[in-house]
Enzyme design. Structure first.
Site, mmCIF file in Angstrom:
data_model
loop_
_atom_site.group_PDB
_atom_site.id
_atom_site.type_symbol
_atom_site.label_atom_id
_atom_site.label_comp_id
_atom_site.label_asym_id
_atom_site.label_seq_id
_atom_site.Cartn_x
_atom_site.Cartn_y
_atom_site.Cartn_z
ATOM 1 N N GLU A 131 8.256 1.545 0.004
ATOM 2 C CA GLU A 131 7.540 0.927 -1.124
ATOM 3 C C GLU A 131 8.368 -0.124 -1.870
ATOM 4 O O GLU A 131 8.488 -0.098 -3.086
ATOM 5 C CB GLU A 131 7.048 2.023 -2.089
ATOM 6 C CG GLU A 131 6.163 3.048 -1.396
ATOM 7 C CD GLU A 131 5.727 4.202 -2.286
ATOM 8 O OE1 GLU A 131 6.217 4.325 -3.416
ATOM 9 O OE2 GLU A 131 4.890 5.006 -1.837
ATOM 10 N N ASN B 8 8.347 1.419 5.243
ATOM 11 C CA ASN B 8 7.186 2.270 4.976
ATOM 12 C C ASN B 8 6.550 1.860 3.645
ATOM 13 O O ASN B 8 7.261 1.607 2.665
ATOM 14 C CB ASN B 8 7.660 3.730 4.905
ATOM 15 C CG ASN B 8 6.544 4.737 5.028
ATOM 16 O OD1 ASN B 8 5.705 4.638 5.929
ATOM 17 N ND2 ASN B 8 6.515 5.719 4.134
ATOM 18 N N HIS C 162 -2.799 5.784 2.610
ATOM 19 C CA HIS C 162 -3.464 6.552 1.543
ATOM 20 C C HIS C 162 -4.739 5.812 1.153
ATOM 21 O O HIS C 162 -4.686 4.811 0.433
ATOM 22 C CB HIS C 162 -2.553 6.690 0.327
ATOM 23 C CG HIS C 162 -1.341 7.530 0.578
ATOM 24 N ND1 HIS C 162 -1.426 8.876 0.831
ATOM 25 C CD2 HIS C 162 -0.027 7.214 0.638
ATOM 26 C CE1 HIS C 162 -0.198 9.369 1.023
ATOM 27 N NE2 HIS C 162 0.663 8.379 0.920
ATOM 28 N N GLU D 49 1.355 8.638 6.473
ATOM 29 C CA GLU D 49 0.960 9.529 5.362
ATOM 30 C C GLU D 49 -0.549 9.485 5.128
ATOM 31 O O GLU D 49 -1.005 9.387 3.987
ATOM 32 C CB GLU D 49 1.666 9.103 4.062
ATOM 33 C CG GLU D 49 3.161 8.955 4.174
ATOM 34 C CD GLU D 49 3.851 8.650 2.836
ATOM 35 O OE1 GLU D 49 3.196 8.724 1.788
ATOM 36 O OE2 GLU D 49 5.058 8.341 2.874
ATOM 37 N N ASP E 288 -4.242 9.993 4.239
ATOM 38 C CA ASP E 288 -5.224 10.859 3.586
ATOM 39 C C ASP E 288 -6.325 9.975 3.005
ATOM 40 O O ASP E 288 -6.151 8.757 2.880
ATOM 41 C CB ASP E 288 -4.603 11.799 2.527
ATOM 42 C CG ASP E 288 -3.809 11.091 1.434
ATOM 43 O OD1 ASP E 288 -3.934 9.854 1.274
ATOM 44 O OD2 ASP E 288 -3.070 11.791 0.715
#
Ligand code: XIL
Length: 344
Positions: free
Chosen positions: A155, A196, A232, A261, A263
């Site tokens: 990030e 990432n 996400h 990751e 979701d």
């Protein structure tokens, strides 16, 4: 089959240890992903792994790669300066080995979940650089040979493509990124080293910033090997449509890609249209992975609503995973599994 049958058979004979077949019961994401030639993963909550037998069984049965949800973050590894606690992370290493799973190391350099001694300390640039160097070297050395991918930096850009204002950028300037990759590579040359981020799925100012950065790093001979897409999503924002195009341009720069990751959260209470939209979100990202050439894994950020970070962070949202709190399979689970099967 996405990768050639001969290659897949040869690879299976060479690298799948005895017992791995039993570890993937037929009606699972894991066996479907095996057929499709990618790894399927989940973030692991270590308390749930210790206390909940059903959770523990499912992590082994359903997934071929795992990521520590929290226990490999700096605040967990070194809560007091110079005092390391590797024990919870080592337990995940053991679990992964016993279940013939790969481990994604998460995370070496981030602005969040750092120990207070670091964020509240008054360090000069030279001191901070040395502290970061030691952290990366110690951590990667401790897990040497046990980590498949490292999320080296997490990030680092804002959504508009500018650098995020973090302790690292503020104090060290953008050079901390090249340093971090070089130090990590030196400590474990076999681990694949990843960038990432979130909101970097499709073509955007943020992914453009990563693209430019990778070009610079590559030109300077920095060992960057993977582009990690957290994934996400939220049903109210829809699904990014240019994900495959984006993965492909990073692959053309010589990188592997991975969803790290995934979701898809829902504003609560969820109605059936949103539950379907959620399945679509998971599936669209998975299809991009399957259609790309070098997308090696698709990791869920948790697989059951029983243990999930979303309700604690996004007020009024939740149910972001493919299994309910009672481990019932949702449309998202079936859609991921069937999409993998179609690719197999
Ligand atoms: C989250 C964990 O899931 C939570 O348990 C923790 O409280 C905060 O961090 N991006 C990342 C992950 O890279 O490390 C974050 O994990 C979720 C967002």
């Amino acid at each position: 089959m996405r990768r050639s049958l001969i290659a897949a058979v040869a690879l299976t004979a060479l690298i799948v240890p005895a017992g791995a077949a039993q570890a993937a019961p037929p009606d699972t994401l894991r066996s479907a992903a095996n057929g499709a030639g990618i790894r399927i993963g989940t973030a692991v909550d270590m308390s749930a792994l210790a206390e909940d037998e059903q959770y523990r069984t499912l992590v082994g049965a359903e997934f071929s790669t795992v990521t520590a949800e929290n226990v490999m973050k700096w605040e967990a590894l070194e809560p007091t300066r110079g005092v390391h606690n590797y024990e919870p992370a080592d337990r995940l290493v053991q679990y992964a080995r016993a279940h013939h799973q790969k481990l994604r190391g998460h995370v070496l350099v981030w602005h969040s979940q750092n120990p207070a001694w670091l964020t509240e300390g008054d360090f000069s640039p030279a001191e901070l650089r040395q502290i970061l160097r030691e952290h990366i070297t110690d951590t990667v050395t401790h897990f040497k040979g046990k980590v498949w991918h490292w999320d080296v930096v997490n990030e680092i850009f804002n959504d508009d493509g500018t650098w995020r204002d973090t302790i690292w950028y503020r104090t060290l300037g953008p050079g901390f990124v090249a340093d971090a990759f070089r130090w990590a590579h030196r400590a474990d040359p076999a681990a694949k080293l990843y960038l990432n981020d979130y909101n970097n799925e499709g073509l955007s100012p943020k992914s453009d910033a990563y693209y430019a950065l990778v070009q610079q790093l590559k030109a300077a001979g920095v060992p960057v090997q993977g582009y990690g897409v957290q994934g996400h999503l939220a049903t109210q924002y829809g699904v990014p449509q240019t994900t495959l195009e984006n993965l492909r341009r990073f692959e053309r720069l010589g990188l592997d890609t991975a969803f790290t990751e995934v979701d898809v959260r829902i504003p609560l209470p969820a109605d059936s249209a949103e539950v379907q939209a959620q399945a679509q979100g998971f599936t669209t990202l998975l299809q991009a992975c399957l259609l790309a050439q070098r997308c090696v894994s698709y990791t869920l950020w948790g697989f059951t609503d029983r243990y999930n970070w979303v309700p604690g962070v996004f007020e009024g949202e939740g149910e972001a995973t493919p299994l309910t709190e009672d481990y019932e399979r949702k449309p998202a689970y079936r859609s991921i599994r069937d999409t993998l099967r179609l690719a197999g």
